[in-house]
Design a protein around this motif. Structure first.
Motif, PDB file in Angstrom:
ATOM      1  N   ALA A   1     -67.296 -24.724  -2.074  1.00 21.06           N
ATOM      2  CA  ALA A   1     -68.454 -25.207  -1.331  1.00 21.06           C
ATOM      3  C   ALA A   1     -69.715 -24.709  -2.020  1.00 21.06           C
ATOM      4  N   GLY A   2     -70.736 -25.523  -2.015  1.00 21.70           N
ATOM      5  CA  GLY A   2     -71.999 -25.129  -2.634  1.00 21.70           C
ATOM      6  C   GLY A   2     -72.073 -25.471  -4.110  1.00 21.70           C
ATOM      7  N   GLY A   3     -71.041 -26.150  -4.633  1.00 22.47           N
ATOM      8  CA  GLY A   3     -71.090 -26.575  -6.029  1.00 22.47           C
ATOM      9  C   GLY A   3     -70.525 -25.591  -7.033  1.00 22.47           C
ATOM     10  N   ASP A   4     -70.104 -24.406  -6.579  1.00 23.92           N
ATOM     11  CA  ASP A   4     -69.512 -23.442  -7.501  1.00 23.92           C
ATOM     12  C   ASP A   4     -68.075 -23.829  -7.823  1.00 23.92           C
ATOM     13  N   CYS A   5     -67.568 -23.292  -8.929  1.00 21.93           N
ATOM     14  CA  CYS A   5     -66.182 -23.515  -9.348  1.00 21.93           C
ATOM     15  C   CYS A   5     -65.579 -22.187  -9.769  1.00 21.93           C
ATOM     16  N   LEU A   6     -64.256 -22.149  -9.758  1.00 17.59           N
ATOM     17  CA  LEU A   6     -63.551 -21.051 -10.391  1.00 17.59           C
ATOM     18  C   LEU A   6     -62.308 -21.613 -11.048  1.00 17.59           C
ATOM     19  N   LEU A   7     -61.764 -20.860 -11.967  1.00 17.00           N
ATOM     20  CA  LEU A   7     -60.544 -21.261 -12.662  1.00 17.00           C
ATOM     21  C   LEU A   7     -59.403 -20.391 -12.169  1.00 17.00           C
ATOM     22  N   LEU A   8     -58.287 -21.011 -11.825  1.00 21.33           N
ATOM     23  CA  LEU A   8     -57.094 -20.278 -11.416  1.00 21.33           C
ATOM     24  C   LEU A   8     -56.050 -20.461 -12.502  1.00 21.33           C
ATOM     25  N   ALA A   9     -55.758 -19.379 -13.208  1.00 23.68           N
ATOM     26  CA  ALA A   9     -54.718 -19.378 -14.238  1.00 23.68           C
ATOM     27  C   ALA A   9     -53.460 -18.786 -13.613  1.00 23.68           C
ATOM     28  N   ILE A  10     -52.361 -19.513 -13.694  1.00 25.46           N
ATOM     29  CA  ILE A  10     -51.102 -19.062 -13.101  1.00 25.46           C
ATOM     30  C   ILE A  10     -50.093 -18.816 -14.213  1.00 25.46           C
ATOM     31  N   GLU A  11     -49.523 -17.626 -14.195  1.00 29.50           N
ATOM     32  CA  GLU A  11     -48.511 -17.222 -15.170  1.00 29.50           C
ATOM     33  C   GLU A  11     -47.216 -16.899 -14.443  1.00 29.50           C
TER      34      GLU A  11
ATOM     35  N   LYS B   1     -65.092 -20.096 -22.665  1.00 27.80           N
ATOM     36  CA  LYS B   1     -64.970 -21.528 -22.939  1.00 27.80           C
ATOM     37  C   LYS B   1     -65.569 -22.401 -21.835  1.00 27.80           C
ATOM     38  N   PHE B   2     -65.306 -22.056 -20.566  1.00 27.21           N
ATOM     39  CA  PHE B   2     -65.702 -22.929 -19.457  1.00 27.21           C
ATOM     40  C   PHE B   2     -66.889 -22.421 -18.645  1.00 27.21           C
ATOM     41  N   ARG B   3     -67.205 -21.143 -18.757  1.00 27.40           N
ATOM     42  CA  ARG B   3     -68.299 -20.514 -18.006  1.00 27.40           C
ATOM     43  C   ARG B   3     -68.099 -20.570 -16.492  1.00 27.40           C
ATOM     44  N   TYR B   4     -66.845 -20.578 -16.069  1.00 24.83           N
ATOM     45  CA  TYR B   4     -66.487 -20.434 -14.660  1.00 24.83           C
ATOM     46  C   TYR B   4     -65.718 -19.122 -14.516  1.00 24.83           C
TER      47      TYR B   4
ATOM     48  N   PRO C   1     -62.807 -16.782 -13.959  1.00 20.76           N
ATOM     49  CA  PRO C   1     -61.363 -16.997 -13.930  1.00 20.76           C
ATOM     50  C   PRO C   1     -60.666 -15.994 -12.998  1.00 20.76           C
ATOM     51  N   VAL C   2     -59.591 -16.467 -12.396  1.00 17.37           N
ATOM     52  CA  VAL C   2     -58.719 -15.632 -11.573  1.00 17.37           C
ATOM     53  C   VAL C   2     -57.307 -15.815 -12.110  1.00 17.37           C
ATOM     54  N   LEU C   3     -56.597 -14.711 -12.290  1.00 23.00           N
ATOM     55  CA  LEU C   3     -55.229 -14.767 -12.810  1.00 23.00           C
ATOM     56  C   LEU C   3     -54.251 -14.446 -11.696  1.00 23.00           C
ATOM     57  N   LEU C   4     -53.256 -15.314 -11.514  1.00 21.52           N
ATOM     58  CA  LEU C   4     -52.177 -15.090 -10.560  1.00 21.52           C
ATOM     59  C   LEU C   4     -50.879 -15.027 -11.353  1.00 21.52           C
ATOM     60  N   VAL C   5     -50.208 -13.878 -11.291  1.00 21.92           N
ATOM     61  CA  VAL C   5     -48.929 -13.703 -11.977  1.00 21.92           C
ATOM     62  C   VAL C   5     -47.837 -13.705 -10.921  1.00 21.92           C
ATOM     63  N   VAL C   6     -46.870 -14.583 -11.086  1.00 22.84           N
ATOM     64  CA  VAL C   6     -45.749 -14.673 -10.149  1.00 22.84           C
ATOM     65  C   VAL C   6     -44.450 -14.434 -10.898  1.00 22.84           C
ATOM     66  N   TRP C   7     -43.523 -13.778 -10.215  1.00 21.73           N
ATOM     67  CA  TRP C   7     -42.214 -13.566 -10.806  1.00 21.73           C
ATOM     68  C   TRP C   7     -41.189 -13.452  -9.710  1.00 21.73           C
ATOM     69  N   ALA C   8     -39.944 -13.752 -10.076  1.00 20.35           N
ATOM     70  CA  ALA C   8     -38.837 -13.627  -9.127  1.00 20.35           C
ATOM     71  C   ALA C   8     -38.437 -12.162  -9.060  1.00 20.35           C
ATOM     72  N   ILE C   9     -38.230 -11.686  -7.857  1.00 22.14           N
ATOM     73  CA  ILE C   9     -37.794 -10.301  -7.678  1.00 22.14           C
ATOM     74  C   ILE C   9     -36.327 -10.328  -7.284  1.00 22.14           C
ATOM     75  N   THR C  10     -35.509  -9.707  -8.114  1.00 20.55           N
ATOM     76  CA  THR C  10     -34.091  -9.581  -7.782  1.00 20.55           C
ATOM     77  C   THR C  10     -33.922  -8.398  -6.836  1.00 20.55           C
ATOM     78  N   ALA C  11     -32.803  -8.307  -6.186  1.00 20.74           N
ATOM     79  CA  ALA C  11     -32.587  -7.249  -5.186  1.00 20.74           C
ATOM     80  C   ALA C  11     -32.828  -5.845  -5.747  1.00 20.74           C
ATOM     81  N   PRO C  12     -32.278  -5.467  -6.918  1.00 17.39           N
ATOM     82  CA  PRO C  12     -32.555  -4.111  -7.423  1.00 17.39           C
ATOM     83  C   PRO C  12     -34.034  -3.889  -7.738  1.00 17.39           C
ATOM     84  N   THR C  13     -34.708  -4.915  -8.256  1.00 12.98           N
ATOM     85  CA  THR C  13     -36.134  -4.787  -8.556  1.00 12.98           C
ATOM     86  C   THR C  13     -36.931  -4.651  -7.269  1.00 12.98           C
ATOM     87  N   ALA C  14     -36.574  -5.431  -6.258  1.00 13.79           N
ATOM     88  CA  ALA C  14     -37.272  -5.357  -4.977  1.00 13.79           C
ATOM     89  C   ALA C  14     -37.131  -3.967  -4.377  1.00 13.79           C
ATOM     90  N   ASP C  15     -35.955  -3.373  -4.510  1.00 14.02           N
ATOM     91  CA  ASP C  15     -35.763  -2.014  -4.007  1.00 14.02           C
ATOM     92  C   ASP C  15     -36.715  -1.046  -4.684  1.00 14.02           C
TER      93      ASP C  15
END
Length: 82
Positions: free
Chosen positions: A24-34, A57-60, A62-76
């Protein structure tokens, strides 16, 4: 130390997904997902590069979102309450 930061060889770097979000208001952001399949200590420097390069490059902001699968031992290990 050499002050020349010119790259001698091209760096090929790809973010998994890149979205421009119009706010809203004309602003932008970049969402990079890894998506990560395993722990990779070298990724931290890649992610820092992604964020810096995206802003340069874009002058907006940036926000980085890193997602990964958590296996049971890693979750522990992540949710260890001790």
């Amino acid at each position: 130390m050499d002050t020349d930061l010119t790259e001698i060889r091209p760096l090929e770097r790809h973010v998994d997904t890149l979205l421009r979000i119009d706010l809203a208001g004309g602003d932008c952001l970049l969402l990079a997902i890894e998506a990560q399949g395993r722990k990779d200590p070298d990724k931290r420097s890649s992610w820092a590069y992604y964020l810096d390069h995206l802003y340069a490059k874009f002058r907006y902001p940036p926000v980085l979102l890193v997602v990964w699968a958590i296996t049971a031992p890693t979750a522990d290990a992540v949710f260890d309450e001790s």
